[in-house]
Enzyme design. Sequence first.
Site, PDB file in Angstrom:
ATOM      1  N   PHE A 129      53.641  45.730  42.401  1.00  0.00           N
ATOM      2  CA  PHE A 129      52.881  44.520  42.120  1.00  0.00           C
ATOM      3  C   PHE A 129      53.412  43.358  42.985  1.00  0.00           C
ATOM      4  CE2 PHE A 129      51.698  41.015  39.090  1.00  0.00           C
ATOM      5  CZ  PHE A 129      50.329  41.250  39.099  1.00  0.00           C
ATOM      6  N   ASP A 208      59.434  48.635  36.192  1.00  0.00           N
ATOM      7  CA  ASP A 208      58.454  47.726  35.615  1.00  0.00           C
ATOM      8  C   ASP A 208      57.386  48.611  34.963  1.00  0.00           C
ATOM      9  OD1 ASP A 208      56.329  46.039  35.058  1.00  0.00           O
ATOM     10  OD2 ASP A 208      56.593  44.823  36.864  1.00  0.00           O
ATOM     11  N   TYR A 233      50.672  41.876  27.138  1.00  0.00           N
ATOM     12  CA  TYR A 233      49.275  41.439  26.944  1.00  0.00           C
ATOM     13  C   TYR A 233      48.256  42.413  27.509  1.00  0.00           C
ATOM     14  CZ  TYR A 233      50.440  39.562  31.591  1.00  0.00           C
ATOM     15  OH  TYR A 233      50.890  39.413  32.880  1.00  0.00           O
ATOM     16  N   LYS A 234      48.730  43.559  28.010  1.00  0.00           N
ATOM     17  CA  LYS A 234      47.787  44.561  28.534  1.00  0.00           C
ATOM     18  C   LYS A 234      47.439  45.545  27.419  1.00  0.00           C
ATOM     19  CE  LYS A 234      49.230  43.515  33.168  1.00  0.00           C
ATOM     20  NZ  LYS A 234      50.185  43.737  34.258  1.00  0.00           N
ATOM     21  N   ARG A 383      38.425  48.667  39.503  1.00  0.00           N
ATOM     22  CA  ARG A 383      39.286  49.274  38.469  1.00  0.00           C
ATOM     23  C   ARG A 383      38.569  49.334  37.120  1.00  0.00           C
ATOM     24  NH1 ARG A 383      45.060  46.492  38.074  1.00  0.00           N
ATOM     25  NH2 ARG A 383      43.736  44.756  37.446  1.00  0.00           N
TER      26      ARG A 383
HETATM   27  C1  LIG Z   1      50.728  42.656  34.897  1.00  0.00           C
HETATM   28  C2  LIG Z   1      51.960  42.925  35.654  1.00  0.00           C
HETATM   29  C3  LIG Z   1      52.926  41.935  35.788  1.00  0.00           C
HETATM   30  C4  LIG Z   1      52.680  40.565  35.219  1.00  0.00           C
HETATM   31  O1  LIG Z   1      53.727  39.701  35.372  1.00  0.00           O
HETATM   32  P1  LIG Z   1      53.691  38.246  34.678  1.00  0.00           P
HETATM   33  O2  LIG Z   1      54.994  37.710  34.963  1.00  0.00           O
HETATM   34  O3  LIG Z   1      53.401  38.474  33.232  1.00  0.00           O
HETATM   35  O4  LIG Z   1      52.575  37.488  35.296  1.00  0.00           O
HETATM   36  C5  LIG Z   1      54.093  42.255  36.471  1.00  0.00           C
HETATM   37  N1  LIG Z   1      54.273  43.474  37.002  1.00  0.00           N
HETATM   38  C6  LIG Z   1      53.344  44.446  36.897  1.00  0.00           C
HETATM   39  C7  LIG Z   1      53.587  45.799  37.474  1.00  0.00           C
HETATM   40  C8  LIG Z   1      52.154  44.196  36.234  1.00  0.00           C
HETATM   41  O5  LIG Z   1      51.225  45.143  36.122  1.00  0.00           O
END
Ligand SMILES: *Cc1c(COP(=O)(O)O)cnc(C)c1O
Length: 423
Positions: A129, A208, A233-234, A383
């Site tokens: 990400f 992560d 939040y996912k 997606r």
């Molecule tokens: C959604 C997601 C994030 C989100 O990070 P925030 O700090 O909450 O904005 C980070 N890493 C991955 C792999 C994600 O899918």
Amino acid sequence: MNTFRTDREYALELDSQDELANFRGRFVFAEPDLIYLLGNSLGRLPEGTVDHMQFVIEEEWGRRLIRSWNDGWFDLPERVGSKMARLLGAQAEEVIMADSTSVNLFKTAMAALQLRPNRRKIVTDDLNFPSDHYILQGACRLAGPTYQMQVVPSPDGLNGSPEGLAEAIDEDTALVTLSHTLFKSGYVYDMATVTDLAHRAGALMLWDVSHSVGAMPLDLDGCGVDLAVGCSYKYLNGGPGGPAFIYARRDHHDTLSNSVSGWMGQKNPFEFSLGYEPAPGMRRFLTGTPPILSLATVEAGIDMILEAGIDKIRKKSVRQTEYLIALWENLLAPIGFRLKTPRQPERRGSHVTIGHDEGLRIDRYLVERMQVLTDFRPPDNIRLGIAPLYNSFADIYTAITRMRSVVKYDLYLDYQLQTMVVT
Ligand SMILES: *Cc1c(COP(=O)(O)O)cnc(C)c1O
């Protein structure tokens, strides 16, 4: 794979056999006709969260006021963390809720670099990400001029490269850090194998798991993982910007340090002494006052996942992604759509990505004119996130047949492209 039929009745049949079907009715459906396939990005609102929040706001905040800190607020990061631990394959005291995933990645990456002071390299991949990349770049800058990242390329923009990682990880590697489920393609790394690669070279492993947690069982302890972070939040339906979590394996607890050391991670915050001493255990990873209201929404979301059972959720998720891929093969592949997600169920998370040269215009048409919420990730990825607690097989059927119409009847051609902040 192709034991799935492609008629609508078959989708309804699959729904009637679904043992998790009742959970759908426990979410807020403000627009009943909306097909929502973005639970991998922002989970739906559970009805139970609305009730729980009413209590927290009116009773805990409204009536009890500051006394609530001693009635459970102070320990809330640990209490919610201990529930999260059950979804992570961790012990209760190995997980704490804090800040955002990005901030937690910074804290854990810095802690890892400090545990391996003579090593100068962080290994990751080019499908991680972007925020993770930015955070790691910042951590390297801060650690010193000799620190560097090695970014292992994906062979095809879709799959991770365990072979490339094996080559890159060496005796100068302090930290290996990856997304467990990749946000574009949904590819899932073999956690045990990659963790082992890191350990054999003496490096630490930081996962992560943002796109995995709540969608599949995880076994951080069993895989010997050192550190992990992820968001709420996912698939956990914890609400927009809900606090994230940090996992650290128990035997690291006394040696890890938090580079953003604040009073909530201090051993005795209410002594108000001016020297920092870390709290024992995971509490040291706190910085400032925990966001109690969002922690409460996260707790309600996790409770529901625990009630449904993560093994059942994963089983349904795999069946639904199999079904979606079968529909793609029959209805979409012949008209130019490409599958951008691994076919092997164990290498796949709970979203499926479908590519098309006109992906952006197709996505916008689906979202704005066809009541199907999907999203677009460059260069050509649409997606489709599946949240087994509230997505039905009929949702998937409807989405795929509408995607087919958008291309078959050239509907996207009259759609004006416009720039949007969040896609
Ligand atoms: C959604 C997601 C994030 C989100 O990070 P925030 O700090 O909450 O904005 C980070 N890493 C991955 C792999 C994600 O899918």
